[in-house]
Design a protein around this motif. Sequence first.
Motif, PDB file in Angstrom:
ATOM      1  N   UNK A 122       0.856  -1.184   0.000  1.00 19.13           N
ATOM      2  CA  UNK A 122       0.000   0.000   0.000  1.00 19.13           C
ATOM      3  C   UNK A 122       0.894   1.238   0.000  1.00 19.13           C
ATOM      4  N   UNK A 123       0.375   2.366  -0.463  1.00 16.89           N
ATOM      5  CA  UNK A 123       1.181   3.598  -0.490  1.00 16.89           C
ATOM      6  C   UNK A 123       1.728   3.941   0.891  1.00 16.89           C
ATOM      7  N   UNK A 124       3.034   4.197   0.941  1.00 20.49           N
ATOM      8  CA  UNK A 124       3.662   4.583   2.192  1.00 20.49           C
ATOM      9  C   UNK A 124       3.910   3.453   3.161  1.00 20.49           C
ATOM     10  N   UNK A 125       3.628   2.220   2.734  1.00 20.81           N
ATOM     11  CA  UNK A 125       3.818   1.076   3.619  1.00 20.81           C
ATOM     12  C   UNK A 125       4.784   0.073   3.010  1.00 20.81           C
ATOM     13  N   UNK A 126       5.318  -0.776   3.861  1.00 20.69           N
ATOM     14  CA  UNK A 126       6.216  -1.812   3.378  1.00 20.69           C
ATOM     15  C   UNK A 126       5.423  -2.930   2.699  1.00 20.69           C
ATOM     16  N   UNK A 127       6.088  -3.610   1.802  1.00 21.35           N
ATOM     17  CA  UNK A 127       5.481  -4.756   1.151  1.00 21.35           C
ATOM     18  C   UNK A 127       5.270  -5.862   2.189  1.00 21.35           C
ATOM     19  N   UNK A 128       4.117  -6.509   2.122  1.00 20.63           N
ATOM     20  CA  UNK A 128       3.831  -7.567   3.081  1.00 20.63           C
ATOM     21  C   UNK A 128       3.376  -8.829   2.351  1.00 20.63           C
ATOM     22  N   UNK A 129       3.718  -9.952   2.930  1.00 17.14           N
ATOM     23  CA  UNK A 129       3.298 -11.240   2.409  1.00 17.14           C
ATOM     24  C   UNK A 129       1.826 -11.451   2.752  1.00 17.14           C
ATOM     25  N   UNK A 130       1.035 -11.759   1.745  1.00 14.60           N
ATOM     26  CA  UNK A 130      -0.395 -11.975   1.948  1.00 14.60           C
ATOM     27  C   UNK A 130      -0.703 -13.467   2.083  1.00 14.60           C
ATOM     28  N   UNK A 131      -0.186 -14.256   1.143  1.00 19.64           N
ATOM     29  CA  UNK A 131      -0.476 -15.690   1.151  1.00 19.64           C
ATOM     30  C   UNK A 131       0.612 -16.427   0.402  1.00 19.64           C
ATOM     31  N   UNK A 132       0.866 -17.657   0.803  1.00 14.29           N
ATOM     32  CA  UNK A 132       1.878 -18.487   0.174  1.00 14.29           C
ATOM     33  C   UNK A 132       1.312 -19.889  -0.025  1.00 14.29           C
ATOM     34  N   UNK A 133       1.679 -20.503  -1.143  1.00 11.12           N
ATOM     35  CA  UNK A 133       1.322 -21.893  -1.378  1.00 11.12           C
ATOM     36  C   UNK A 133       2.590 -22.635  -1.771  1.00 11.12           C
ATOM     37  N   UNK A 134       2.870 -23.727  -1.075  1.00 10.87           N
ATOM     38  CA  UNK A 134       4.088 -24.475  -1.296  1.00 10.87           C
ATOM     39  C   UNK A 134       3.856 -25.614  -2.285  1.00 10.87           C
ATOM     40  N   UNK A 135       4.939 -26.207  -2.739  1.00 15.05           N
ATOM     41  CA  UNK A 135       4.832 -27.249  -3.756  1.00 15.05           C
ATOM     42  C   UNK A 135       3.988 -28.426  -3.276  1.00 15.05           C
ATOM     43  N   UNK A 136       4.003 -28.686  -1.985  1.00 16.42           N
ATOM     44  CA  UNK A 136       3.214 -29.784  -1.432  1.00 16.42           C
ATOM     45  C   UNK A 136       1.759 -29.431  -1.211  1.00 16.42           C
ATOM     46  N   UNK A 137       1.419 -28.172  -1.455  1.00 19.42           N
ATOM     47  CA  UNK A 137       0.036 -27.730  -1.305  1.00 19.42           C
ATOM     48  C   UNK A 137      -0.257 -26.971  -0.034  1.00 19.42           C
ATOM     49  N   UNK A 138       0.698 -26.962   0.899  1.00 22.80           N
ATOM     50  CA  UNK A 138       0.477 -26.233   2.132  1.00 22.80           C
ATOM     51  C   UNK A 138       0.368 -24.738   1.895  1.00 22.80           C
ATOM     52  N   UNK A 139      -0.464 -24.092   2.697  1.00 26.35           N
ATOM     53  CA  UNK A 139      -0.692 -22.660   2.546  1.00 26.35           C
ATOM     54  C   UNK A 139      -0.530 -21.943   3.886  1.00 26.35           C
ATOM     55  N   UNK A 140      -0.195 -20.682   3.798  1.00 27.76           N
ATOM     56  CA  UNK A 140      -0.145 -19.807   4.970  1.00 27.76           C
ATOM     57  C   UNK A 140      -0.671 -18.441   4.564  1.00 27.76           C
ATOM     58  N   UNK A 141      -1.234 -17.745   5.541  1.00 25.85           N
ATOM     59  CA  UNK A 141      -1.820 -16.438   5.272  1.00 25.85           C
ATOM     60  C   UNK A 141      -1.398 -15.421   6.325  1.00 25.85           C
ATOM     61  N   UNK A 142      -1.377 -14.166   5.922  1.00 22.56           N
ATOM     62  CA  UNK A 142      -1.206 -13.094   6.890  1.00 22.56           C
ATOM     63  C   UNK A 142      -2.435 -13.084   7.798  1.00 22.56           C
ATOM     64  N   UNK A 143      -2.228 -12.746   9.045  1.00 23.44           N
ATOM     65  CA  UNK A 143      -3.344 -12.728  10.000  1.00 23.44           C
ATOM     66  C   UNK A 143      -4.469 -11.824   9.520  1.00 23.44           C
ATOM     67  N   UNK A 144      -4.103 -10.747   8.845  1.00 21.62           N
ATOM     68  CA  UNK A 144      -5.094  -9.759   8.427  1.00 21.62           C
ATOM     69  C   UNK A 144      -6.051 -10.270   7.348  1.00 21.62           C
ATOM     70  N   UNK A 145      -5.700 -11.381   6.686  1.00 25.34           N
ATOM     71  CA  UNK A 145      -6.552 -11.883   5.603  1.00 25.34           C
ATOM     72  C   UNK A 145      -7.099 -13.279   5.875  1.00 25.34           C
ATOM     73  N   UNK A 146      -6.689 -13.892   6.967  1.00 22.43           N
ATOM     74  CA  UNK A 146      -7.157 -15.248   7.275  1.00 22.43           C
ATOM     75  C   UNK A 146      -8.679 -15.287   7.346  1.00 22.43           C
ATOM     76  N   UNK A 147      -9.247 -16.295   6.701  1.00 25.53           N
ATOM     77  CA  UNK A 147     -10.689 -16.450   6.686  1.00 25.53           C
ATOM     78  C   UNK A 147     -11.377 -15.660   5.585  1.00 25.53           C
ATOM     79  N   UNK A 148     -10.630 -14.768   4.937  1.00 24.43           N
ATOM     80  CA  UNK A 148     -11.217 -13.956   3.858  1.00 24.43           C
ATOM     81  C   UNK A 148     -10.587 -14.251   2.499  1.00 24.43           C
ATOM     82  N   UNK A 149      -9.283 -14.533   2.483  1.00 27.39           N
ATOM     83  CA  UNK A 149      -8.556 -14.776   1.241  1.00 27.39           C
ATOM     84  C   UNK A 149      -8.201 -16.261   1.134  1.00 27.39           C
TER      85      UNK A 149
END
Length: 117
Positions: free
Chosen positions: A40-67
């Motif tokens: 976002x403008x004026x903010x640092x880049x942040x990781x939103x979501x990741x998907x690994x080769x095995x299918x595992x996923x992780x999300x930023x707390x701010x988007x969990x349950x929505x993304x």
Amino acid sequence: QVQLVESGGGLVQAGGSLRLSCAASGSILSLSAMAWYRQAPGKQRELVAIIRSGGGTDYADSVKGRFTISRDNAKNTVYLQMNSLKPEDTAVYSCAAARRGVHFDSWGQGTQVTVSS
């Protein structure tokens, strides 16, 4: 490196949904992980979501349950389904790919997501 092209950004009202797509130039089966970042403008880049080769996923707390991050190996495409969008989700969203671990060395050009209140 792999070429990445994002699409699907746009303007949406709060509470709405968008689906972002990230098309890779080659097979994503060879990648160790893919991810969506945002800045976002004026903010640092942040990781939103990741998907690994095995299918595992992780999300930023701010988007969990929505993304939800997912992938279609046959189409060499990764998606980010974004629901219940909030104005604070407004940012440039970029796709990234890693060939080893979570060292992301390929990036797309980004797509703008704007959420109006």
